[in-house]
Scaffold this active site. Sequence first.
Site, PDB file in Angstrom:
ATOM      1  N   ALA A  90       0.814  -1.224   0.000  1.00 37.58           N
ATOM      2  CA  ALA A  90       0.000   0.000   0.000  1.00 37.58           C
ATOM      3  C   ALA A  90       0.846   1.272   0.000  1.00 37.58           C
ATOM      4  CB  ALA A  90      -0.936  -0.014   1.210  1.00 37.58           C
ATOM      5  N   ASN A  91       2.154   1.140  -0.197  1.00 40.48           N
ATOM      6  CA  ASN A  91       2.997   2.347  -0.151  1.00 40.48           C
ATOM      7  C   ASN A  91       3.362   2.875  -1.527  1.00 40.48           C
ATOM      8  OD1 ASN A  91       4.658  -0.174  -0.130  1.00 40.48           O
ATOM      9  ND2 ASN A  91       6.305   1.282  -0.502  1.00 40.48           N
ATOM     10  N   GLY A  93       2.147   3.045  -6.050  1.00 42.35           N
ATOM     11  CA  GLY A  93       1.314   2.697  -7.192  1.00 42.35           C
ATOM     12  C   GLY A  93      -0.154   2.435  -6.888  1.00 42.35           C
ATOM     13  N   GLY A  95      -1.626   0.224  -4.957  1.00 41.93           N
ATOM     14  CA  GLY A  95      -1.977   0.025  -3.545  1.00 41.93           C
ATOM     15  C   GLY A  95      -2.134   1.344  -2.816  1.00 41.93           C
ATOM     16  N   SER A 215      -3.053  -9.950 -13.514  1.00 48.58           N
ATOM     17  CA  SER A 215      -2.649  -9.287 -14.770  1.00 48.58           C
ATOM     18  C   SER A 215      -3.020 -10.162 -15.965  1.00 48.58           C
ATOM     19  CB  SER A 215      -1.135  -9.059 -14.759  1.00 48.58           C
ATOM     20  OG  SER A 215      -0.693  -8.708 -16.056  1.00 48.58           O
ATOM     21  N   TYR A 259       7.375 -13.670 -13.635  1.00 50.68           N
ATOM     22  CA  TYR A 259       6.313 -12.706 -13.312  1.00 50.68           C
ATOM     23  C   TYR A 259       4.972 -13.176 -13.883  1.00 50.68           C
ATOM     24  CZ  TYR A 259       3.357  -8.634 -13.117  1.00 50.68           C
ATOM     25  OH  TYR A 259       2.287  -7.806 -12.872  1.00 50.68           O
TER      26      TYR A 259
HETATM   27  N1  NAP Z   1       1.913  -1.650 -13.213  1.00 51.05           N
HETATM   28  C1  NAP Z   1       1.417  -2.476 -14.122  1.00 51.05           C
HETATM   29  O1  NAP Z   1       1.587  -2.307 -15.334  1.00 51.05           O
HETATM   30  C2  NAP Z   1       0.623  -3.670 -13.656  1.00 51.05           C
HETATM   31  C3  NAP Z   1      -0.149  -4.359 -14.600  1.00 51.05           C
HETATM   32  C4  NAP Z   1      -0.899  -5.461 -14.181  1.00 51.05           C
HETATM   33  C5  NAP Z   1      -0.847  -5.835 -12.864  1.00 51.05           C
HETATM   34  N2  NAP Z   1      -0.084  -5.140 -11.969  1.00 51.05           N
HETATM   35  C6  NAP Z   1      -0.072  -5.595 -10.588  1.00 51.05           C
HETATM   36  O2  NAP Z   1      -0.469  -4.531  -9.749  1.00 51.05           O
HETATM   37  C7  NAP Z   1       0.075  -4.712  -8.450  1.00 51.05           C
HETATM   38  C8  NAP Z   1       0.627  -3.410  -7.946  1.00 51.05           C
HETATM   39  O3  NAP Z   1       1.648  -2.983  -8.828  1.00 51.05           O
HETATM   40  P1  NAP Z   1       2.009  -1.434  -9.023  1.00 51.05           P
HETATM   41  O4  NAP Z   1       1.846  -1.132 -10.456  1.00 51.05           O
HETATM   42  O5  NAP Z   1       1.295  -0.611  -8.025  1.00 51.05           O
HETATM   43  O6  NAP Z   1       3.579  -1.481  -8.730  1.00 51.05           O
HETATM   44  P2  NAP Z   1       4.428  -0.778  -7.590  1.00 51.05           P
HETATM   45  O7  NAP Z   1       4.165   0.694  -7.580  1.00 51.05           O
HETATM   46  O8  NAP Z   1       5.820  -1.249  -7.793  1.00 51.05           O
HETATM   47  O9  NAP Z   1       3.838  -1.374  -6.247  1.00 51.05           O
HETATM   48  C9  NAP Z   1       4.165  -2.664  -5.843  1.00 51.05           C
HETATM   49  C10 NAP Z   1       4.013  -2.747  -4.346  1.00 51.05           C
HETATM   50  O10 NAP Z   1       4.343  -4.071  -3.932  1.00 51.05           O
HETATM   51  C11 NAP Z   1       5.185  -3.963  -2.804  1.00 51.05           C
HETATM   52  N3  NAP Z   1       6.033  -5.106  -2.549  1.00 51.05           N
HETATM   53  C12 NAP Z   1       6.995  -5.636  -3.319  1.00 51.05           C
HETATM   54  N4  NAP Z   1       7.616  -6.630  -2.657  1.00 51.05           N
HETATM   55  C13 NAP Z   1       7.039  -6.713  -1.434  1.00 51.05           C
HETATM   56  C14 NAP Z   1       7.241  -7.522  -0.299  1.00 51.05           C
HETATM   57  N5  NAP Z   1       8.211  -8.440  -0.246  1.00 51.05           N
HETATM   58  N6  NAP Z   1       6.440  -7.353   0.779  1.00 51.05           N
HETATM   59  C15 NAP Z   1       5.466  -6.405   0.756  1.00 51.05           C
HETATM   60  N7  NAP Z   1       5.253  -5.591  -0.274  1.00 51.05           N
HETATM   61  C16 NAP Z   1       6.028  -5.749  -1.359  1.00 51.05           C
HETATM   62  C17 NAP Z   1       6.050  -2.740  -3.123  1.00 51.05           C
HETATM   63  O11 NAP Z   1       6.722  -2.333  -1.958  1.00 51.05           O
HETATM   64  P3  NAP Z   1       8.162  -1.590  -2.043  1.00 51.05           P
HETATM   65  O12 NAP Z   1       7.861  -0.175  -2.415  1.00 51.05           O
HETATM   66  O13 NAP Z   1       8.705  -1.766  -0.676  1.00 51.05           O
HETATM   67  O14 NAP Z   1       8.969  -2.294  -3.096  1.00 51.05           O
HETATM   68  C18 NAP Z   1       4.976  -1.797  -3.605  1.00 51.05           C
HETATM   69  O15 NAP Z   1       4.300  -1.218  -2.530  1.00 51.05           O
HETATM   70  C19 NAP Z   1       1.098  -5.839  -8.570  1.00 51.05           C
HETATM   71  O16 NAP Z   1       0.537  -7.037  -8.071  1.00 51.05           O
HETATM   72  C20 NAP Z   1       1.307  -5.964 -10.071  1.00 51.05           C
HETATM   73  O17 NAP Z   1       1.661  -7.286 -10.427  1.00 51.05           O
HETATM   74  C21 NAP Z   1       0.642  -4.062 -12.333  1.00 51.05           C
END
Ligand code: NAP
Length: 386
Positions: A90-91, A93, A95, A215, A259
Amino acid sequence: MARIFFFFFFFLLLVVVPSRAFVVGSGAAPRLAAIEAHDASRRELIAEVAALAGLWVPGSALAADGRVVSESELLGFSRQPARKVVITGANSGVGLAGAKLLSSAGHEVVCACRTLERAERAAAACGPTAQPAVCDLADLASVRAFAASDAARGLDTLALNAGVALNTKDTVPRRTKDGFELTIGTNHLGHFLLYRLLEEELKKRPTNRLVVTASPVHDPTTGGGKVGSPATLGDFAGLRAGPGFDMCDGGSYDPEKAYKDSKLCNMMFTAEAARRLSPSGVTANAFSPGLIPSPDGFFKYQNPVFARVFSTIATAVGVAETPAFGGSCLAFMAADASLDGVSGAWYDTEPPGKHQLLCHDPSDEARDLEKQKLLWALSDKLVGLA
Ligand SMILES: NC(=O)c1ccc[n+]([C@@H]2O[C@H](COP(=O)([O-])OP(=O)(O)OC[C@H]3O[C@@H](n4cnc5c(N)ncnc54)[C@H](OP(=O)(O)O)[C@@H]3O)[C@@H](O)[C@H]2O)c1
């Protein structure tokens, strides 16, 4: 640079061109209708055969009802009744954006993040109805500690949202504290254990929900799933071998496929969870927030020049979404009243970049009942529950 344009060319060819939007937009509506009619009759036939075989539990499969949810519906998600929503990752993107929207709408939000500092920053950005909590999904002891804490008590929605997509050029797998390959360990196994430990808590109220951020790349036949190595868990040779696996299917390490595989695991997990939760009335659904190519977020492990160029081009051609849009999808899935009683569904951003969700069929493998059950059993074993 040439490789970036080559990649982008393929992106256009394989992601944008085959989308349903293109088919409809090109005036081929009768063809699409025929395909959909065929799909619908095939689904009915499968449902009938499954019912005869005693396999069918209502709401248990990853269902496609064709519902389209517009951007205004997503942003107008329900405020009442107020929910306690636990969100992993939740910190940043999706979340963080979802947590902000939910808390500003009066819902109580638990920002479950990798470190306390990140969780506190996220909760502060959300306001007084948010609380910070540590849940490092790459450390099963941290997941256990979070699940046993007060922060996880009395939850109404569990949003399994965190995810990593490691550098596609990595050749050596990174590992979680428990020795799992990091992508599967974080995106699937960490979340799997969290769900398993909170399963009974979640079952306490029939209005409760499980929401999984997945995804479309889990599907080797569509969009980005067609580019590069397609997702498949094969015969689970890697997971069967134990915690030191490199890939679920036992193949050699491929971060991009890891992934995609992790998102396939998310889909299969959601389907099996929906089936298990069905008697309690609690629902489980998966959604995609769309392509959000944030260089400082989801793309942070990729080459920074590639990430910035890709982000600029994807935004310019209109296939990208924003974290704010992804957050509205999460908030909608977590709280909107129109999803009461809806379970086992897959809401995807389709067509890409059009700021809407479409409930449609996931991949064939994601709907494979035997594989869903096997993944569950192997995951139970890997996280120490069996
Ligand atoms: N962005 C896209 O294009 C896309 C497309 C389809 C699906 N998604 C899915 O959407 C979800 C969110 O992605 P986002 O785009 O918001 O990316 P993001 O901004 O990178 O956010 C990912 C989040 O996951 C956290 N995370 C990673 N490893 C972790 C761990 N070991 N324990 C707890 N938290 C952890 C990150 O924390 P840190 O900041 O500490 O690393 C960050 O808060 C993901 O499941 C991704 O697969 C994304």
